[in-house]
Design a protein around this motif. Structure first.
Motif, mmCIF file in Angstrom:
data_model
loop_
_atom_site.group_PDB
_atom_site.id
_atom_site.type_symbol
_atom_site.label_atom_id
_atom_site.label_comp_id
_atom_site.label_asym_id
_atom_site.label_seq_id
_atom_site.Cartn_x
_atom_site.Cartn_y
_atom_site.Cartn_z
ATOM 1 N N MET A 128 41.747 47.783 43.441
ATOM 2 C CA MET A 128 41.336 46.831 44.469
ATOM 3 C C MET A 128 41.841 45.433 44.128
ATOM 4 O O MET A 128 42.222 44.668 45.020
ATOM 5 C CB MET A 128 39.815 46.834 44.606
ATOM 6 N N GLU A 129 41.876 45.087 42.859
ATOM 7 C CA GLU A 129 42.362 43.771 42.466
ATOM 8 C C GLU A 129 43.884 43.702 42.501
ATOM 9 O O GLU A 129 44.455 42.644 42.767
ATOM 10 C CB GLU A 129 41.824 43.415 41.084
ATOM 11 N N ARG A 130 44.543 44.828 42.241
ATOM 12 C CA ARG A 130 46.011 44.847 42.359
ATOM 13 C C ARG A 130 46.448 44.569 43.785
ATOM 14 O O ARG A 130 47.493 43.975 44.026
ATOM 15 C CB ARG A 130 46.556 46.209 41.910
ATOM 16 N N HIS A 131 45.653 45.033 44.727
ATOM 17 C CA HIS A 131 45.956 44.818 46.148
ATOM 18 C C HIS A 131 45.197 43.622 46.708
ATOM 19 O O HIS A 131 44.868 43.589 47.891
ATOM 20 C CB HIS A 131 45.641 46.077 46.952
ATOM 21 N N ASP A 132 44.891 42.667 45.844
ATOM 22 C CA ASP A 132 44.267 41.412 46.269
ATOM 23 C C ASP A 132 42.928 41.660 46.955
ATOM 24 O O ASP A 132 42.696 41.247 48.091
ATOM 25 C CB ASP A 132 45.211 40.628 47.189
#
Length: 444
Positions: A128-132
């Motif tokens: 989820m953080e990789r995809h902002d």
């Protein structure tokens, strides 16, 4: 000098006291032993400190996928910490909650977190953080998270296993704009909306969401096989919720909710009224009699909006002759069901503090289950921490207990913290050893 020495008397030196030589040797040996013990203690402290700092980096064995004991919710959610590890590095086991926590006034310091259903474990969801901070769906049993991409077209969905930390890519064929909508109670199917995207408008942070809500079609994903089935008759789905048994699906388009079976055959349409929206994921009551709605802004969702305001939740019967509970006032998010007469929601009090509450529908009696930290620990202590897109593991709520929150297990420290700490401890130990040796030399 020779004359001076020649003038010295030739009397013999006075005799040494009894046991003098033995006492000198004993004290010398004791001094050596002390230096050796001090050096050994210093290096033992270094080794133990290094083990304490570096050992958490070793991957832990995966926890059980389905613990035998009852799931539980902490009576207090922990505050923000930059030392929180990730699911990929240290699997937390099944989760009771998924939410985004932080602030972004001056620095973007949001975290996508899962909270353990069996212990006070907190982990960031890497994908989820990789995809902002893309929207994710927590499975009903709390063991998986399905992640899309809010910032552009993607050719795959990502399934994250919280019990092992492993990730699985589910191909979509061609790149699409995707928005996950709901997960079936048995975890077998996930509904999502998707559409082909034109050149992204980088100035609009909700570009994918807006495009999918306007032009997307409903898709039904078989999570086990990875096969998606498009239901082209449902265009522009805003939100969705599965029936209690998982054999049917309610999908909102404009101000109507379409009732479908898993093959996409429409069984009926339920109007829900202007300005109302079906509650995502858990909007169908456990007894199947009615749908839950909240205020809705046409053409947008609130999954990336701070949870700071209370609204009202109302109930729409599938059969007009069926009585429904009275509306629930002053709830910030409707989060799920314990049984047909008891719901769980989030609410904001007069001080702006967010709590999770259990509501008895017939009497509107409320009981606080848990509270979120209200500290100003975000953005280096300059901002209040806010909660976004809060979800609970819907399948765990009927058996839910509340546990006393303990010190949070945030997993292994990140390397950018462990390495400097290890270097600092080693330097301090070496300096201590050097000063002790220097002092010992001076004493001798």
């Amino acid at each position: 000098m020779r004359d001076l020495f020649a003038a010295l008397p030739d009397d013999p030196a006075p005799p040494l006291a009894d046991g003098y030589l033995g006492e000198v040797l004993r004290r010398g040996r004791r001094s050596v032993r002390r230096r050796r013990i001090g050096t050994a203690a210093a290096w033992t402290a270094v080794v133990l400190a290094l083990v304490a700092v570096l050992l958490p980096g070793v991957p832990r064995p995966a926890g059980p996928a389905a613990p035998a004991h009852r799931p539980s919710l902490p009576d207090r959610f922990a505050g923000y910490s930059t030392l929180t590890s990730t699911v990929e590095r240290s699997a937390p086991g099944r989760a009771i909650a998924l939410y985004t926590f932080g602030n972004g006034e001056a620095f973007n310091m949001f975290q996508s977190l899962v909270v353990g259903a069996d212990a006070d474990t907190y982990r960031r969801v890497d994908d989820m953080e990789r995809h902002d901070l893309s929207m994710g769906l927590l499975s009903p049993d709390g063991t998986r998270v399905l992640v899309g991409d809010d910032r552009g077209a993607t050719s795959e969905l990502t399934l994250v296993d919280l019990t092992t930390g492993r990730r699985r890519s589910i191909g979509l064929g061609t790149p699409l704009g995707v928005r996950p909508l709901a997960w079936s109670p048995d975890g077998r199917y996930a509904a999502y909306s998707a559409t082909a995207l034109e050149q992204p408008d980088t100035s609009a942070v909700d570009y994918v969401e807006t495009s999918v809500l306007d032009h997307g079609t409903l898709r039904l994903l078989d999570v086990e096989t990875g096969r998606s089935t498009e239901i082209p008759s449902i265009k522009g789905p805003w939100t969705a919720a599965f029936a209690p048994g998982g054999a049917r699906l309610a999908v909102q388009v404009a101000q109507d909710v379409h009732l479908l079976d898993l093959n996409g055959h429409e069984e009926g349409v339920v109007p829900i009224g202007s300005g109302r929206g079906l509650v995502a994921g858990v909007g169908w009551s456990p007894d199947g009699r009615f749908l839950t709605t909240v205020p809705w802004v046409s053409g947008s969702s609130d999954h990336d909006v701070f949870i700071t305001d209370n609204v009202d939740a109302t109930f729409v019967p599938l059969d007009p002759a069926t009585p429904t509970p009275s509306p629930l006032h002053d709830v910030a998010r409707f989060l799920g069901w314990r049984d047909p007469d008891h719901a769980i929601a989030a609410a904001v009090n007069a001080s702006g503090r967010l709590s999770l509450i259990e509501i008895t529908l017939p009497t509107n009696e409320r009981r606080v289950l848990s509270r979120f930290d209200a500290g100003s620990s975000c953005e280096l202590g300059t901002q209040h921490c806010e909660v976004i897109d809060l979800q609970l593991a819907a399948g765990l709520l009927p058996d839910l207990d509340v546990r006393t929150a303990r010190s949070p297990d945030r997993g292994p420290w990140p390397w950018f913290v462990r390495l400097p700490v290890a270097a600092l401890l080693t330097t301090a130990a070496a300096l201590t050893w050097f000063l002790r040796r220097r002092r010992a030399r001076r004493a001798r």
